[in-house]
Scaffold this motif. Structure first.
Motif, PDB file in Angstrom:
ATOM      1  N   ARG A   1       0.847  -1.215   0.000  1.00 41.08           N
ATOM      2  CA  ARG A   1       0.000   0.000   0.000  1.00 41.08           C
ATOM      3  C   ARG A   1       0.876   1.255   0.000  1.00 41.08           C
ATOM      4  O   ARG A   1       0.581   2.236  -0.683  1.00 41.08           O
ATOM      5  N   ALA A   2       2.001   1.188   0.745  1.00 39.03           N
ATOM      6  CA  ALA A   2       2.929   2.328   0.758  1.00 39.03           C
ATOM      7  C   ALA A   2       3.525   2.540  -0.625  1.00 39.03           C
ATOM      8  O   ALA A   2       3.675   3.674  -1.091  1.00 39.03           O
ATOM      9  N   ALA A   3       3.838   1.423  -1.286  1.00 41.03           N
ATOM     10  CA  ALA A   3       4.425   1.513  -2.627  1.00 41.03           C
ATOM     11  C   ALA A   3       3.419   2.097  -3.616  1.00 41.03           C
ATOM     12  O   ALA A   3       3.777   2.900  -4.488  1.00 41.03           O
ATOM     13  N   VAL A   4       2.141   1.709  -3.457  1.00 40.95           N
ATOM     14  CA  VAL A   4       1.091   2.243  -4.341  1.00 40.95           C
ATOM     15  C   VAL A   4       0.975   3.753  -4.108  1.00 40.95           C
ATOM     16  O   VAL A   4       0.944   4.549  -5.064  1.00 40.95           O
TER      17      VAL A   4
ATOM     18  N   PRO B   1       7.693   1.881  -8.945  1.00 40.09           N
ATOM     19  CA  PRO B   1       7.422   0.891 -10.003  1.00 40.09           C
ATOM     20  C   PRO B   1       6.643  -0.314  -9.455  1.00 40.09           C
ATOM     21  O   PRO B   1       5.713  -0.797 -10.102  1.00 40.09           O
ATOM     22  N   VAL B   2       7.014  -0.797  -8.251  1.00 42.74           N
ATOM     23  CA  VAL B   2       6.306  -1.927  -7.646  1.00 42.74           C
ATOM     24  C   VAL B   2       4.853  -1.537  -7.367  1.00 42.74           C
ATOM     25  O   VAL B   2       3.910  -2.286  -7.650  1.00 42.74           O
ATOM     26  N   GLY B   3       4.670  -0.323  -6.840  1.00 44.14           N
ATOM     27  CA  GLY B   3       3.330   0.168  -6.527  1.00 44.14           C
ATOM     28  C   GLY B   3       2.442   0.225  -7.760  1.00 44.14           C
ATOM     29  O   GLY B   3       1.281  -0.188  -7.729  1.00 44.14           O
TER      30      GLY B   3
ATOM     31  N   PRO C   1       2.097 -10.811  -7.902  1.00 48.23           N
ATOM     32  CA  PRO C   1       2.982 -11.931  -8.251  1.00 48.23           C
ATOM     33  C   PRO C   1       4.026 -12.238  -7.162  1.00 48.23           C
ATOM     34  O   PRO C   1       4.545 -11.327  -6.505  1.00 48.23           O
ATOM     35  N   ASP C   2       4.283 -13.539  -7.001  1.00 44.16           N
ATOM     36  CA  ASP C   2       5.216 -14.007  -5.971  1.00 44.16           C
ATOM     37  C   ASP C   2       6.562 -13.273  -6.002  1.00 44.16           C
ATOM     38  O   ASP C   2       7.073 -12.857  -4.961  1.00 44.16           O
ATOM     39  N   GLU C   3       7.135 -13.117  -7.221  1.00 45.20           N
ATOM     40  CA  GLU C   3       8.486 -12.512  -7.307  1.00 45.20           C
ATOM     41  C   GLU C   3       8.520 -11.136  -6.653  1.00 45.20           C
ATOM     42  O   GLU C   3       9.514 -10.765  -6.021  1.00 45.20           O
ATOM     43  N   ILE C   4       7.431 -10.389  -6.786  1.00 47.27           N
ATOM     44  CA  ILE C   4       7.424  -9.024  -6.235  1.00 47.27           C
ATOM     45  C   ILE C   4       7.492  -9.069  -4.709  1.00 47.27           C
ATOM     46  O   ILE C   4       8.356  -8.442  -4.095  1.00 47.27           O
ATOM     47  N   VAL C   5       6.602  -9.855  -4.103  1.00 50.48           N
ATOM     48  CA  VAL C   5       6.590  -9.882  -2.627  1.00 50.48           C
ATOM     49  C   VAL C   5       7.840 -10.550  -2.056  1.00 50.48           C
ATOM     50  O   VAL C   5       8.364 -10.124  -1.020  1.00 50.48           O
ATOM     51  N   ILE C   6       8.335 -11.573  -2.747  1.00 51.57           N
ATOM     52  CA  ILE C   6       9.558 -12.235  -2.267  1.00 51.57           C
ATOM     53  C   ILE C   6      10.716 -11.237  -2.295  1.00 51.57           C
ATOM     54  O   ILE C   6      11.507 -11.160  -1.346  1.00 51.57           O
TER      55      ILE C   6
END
Ligand code: AMP
Length: 288
Positions: free
Chosen positions: A36-39, A44-46, A60-65
């Motif tokens: 939520r902070a990134a959004v 870019p992640v947000g 997607p898994d890769e982002i949170v990992i």
């Protein structure tokens, strides 16, 4: 202490995580909060996560990992942490295992808050109403429709983690339908039972008191012996008042260690003396 809090949306993970932060000085790692902070910051992640989150799907898994891996490298992790909302899929859990292994970090337990699904909608509605009353901004994914999707995702993608961690003997299950206070107390109790935190201490003096009470029916002599034994017990050692109860997995494995640490305490010595003296009294009576 390193923990994972597992449970569906609205189970009370955030509330309990906050309490653990306060009590044990841990850091709460909530992937939902981070995203939520990134959004909000339009990183870019947000930007990638924004629509996915609004629809109630999983990022997607890769982002949170990636987010968690970076976060675990920060210096404030040394006091321990609580993962809240991560892992949410089996591949995320497997990636976390790898990360922890590489970083030489040991996971103490996974605390599952088990709740009745039908109550979750009510809970989220209450949460939304309270936030509105406080003038706070309400999450866009806190609507009944999106919540149903988040719950369905939990069932299919996250619930398999219960089996995953149970197999690895890390799972501790707590009834999340109790009051917030009760859930907190239960979490603290099971964490003490597995030796992840210091158990509640009882002084040797109290142990003597307890021994006296127990000894009463057998007569004064027994209480005296109990007092002697308690005095002779090693000084400074504390005894636990926590019962190792509904602890599964990690608990079953670690509880004996926690109990072992409490061995040789005044309470034990006093109890032993009570038993010994009671036998003597019974023998004497039998002779008579
Ligand atoms: P939460 O605050 O934990 O309910 O998370 C809010 C939203 O963020 C979720 O509905 C997902 O879209 C996303 N999210 C949070 N954690 C994860 C995760 N571990 N994996 C994938 N998506 C996540």
């Amino acid at each position: 202490m390193r923990l994972i809090l597992l449970g569906p949306p609205g189970a009370g993970k955030g509330t309990q995580a906050q309490r653990l932060v306060q009590k044990y000085g841990l850091v709460q790692l909530s992937t939902g909060e981070m995203l939520r902070a990134a959004v909000a910051a339009e990183t870019p992640v947000g930007l990638q996560a924004k629509d996915v989150m609004a629809s109630g799907s999983l990022v997607p898994d890769e982002i949170v990992i990636g987010i968690i891996s970076d976060r675990l490298d920060q210096p404030d992790m040394k006091n321990g942490f609580i993962l809240d909302g991560f892992p949410r899929t089996v591949p995320q859990a497997a990636a976390l295992d790898e990360l922890l292994k590489k970083k030489h970090i040991k996971l103490d337990a996974v605390v599952e808050l088990r709740v009745n699904e039908s109550a979750l909608l009510d809970r989220v509605e209450t949460r939304v109403a309270e936030m509105r009353a406080r003038g706070e901004e309400v999450r866009i994914d806190d609507t009944p429709e999106v919540l149903s999707k988040r719950l369905a995702n939990y069932r299919t993608l996250t619930e398999p983690l219960i089996h995953y961690y149970s197999e690895r003997r890390k799972l501790l299950t707590v009834d999340g339908m109790m009051t917030i206070e009760h859930v907190t107390r239960e979490i603290n109790r099971i964490l003490a039972a597995i030796g992840a935190v210091e158990p509640k201490v009882v002084s040797a003096k109290k142990a003597v008191g307890a021994a006296r009470k127990t000894a009463k029916p057998a007569g004064k002599k027994v209480a005296k012996t109990a007092k002697k034994a308690a005095k002779a017990a090693p000084k400074g050692k504390k005894t636990t008042s926590s019962k190792a109860g509904r602890v599964t997995g990690a608990g079953r494995k670690a509880a004996p260690a926690a109990k072992g640490r409490a061995a040789g305490t005044a309470k034990k010595a006093a109890k032993k003396a009570v038993r010994k003296a009671s036998k003597k009294v019974t023998k004497k009576r039998a002779k008579r």
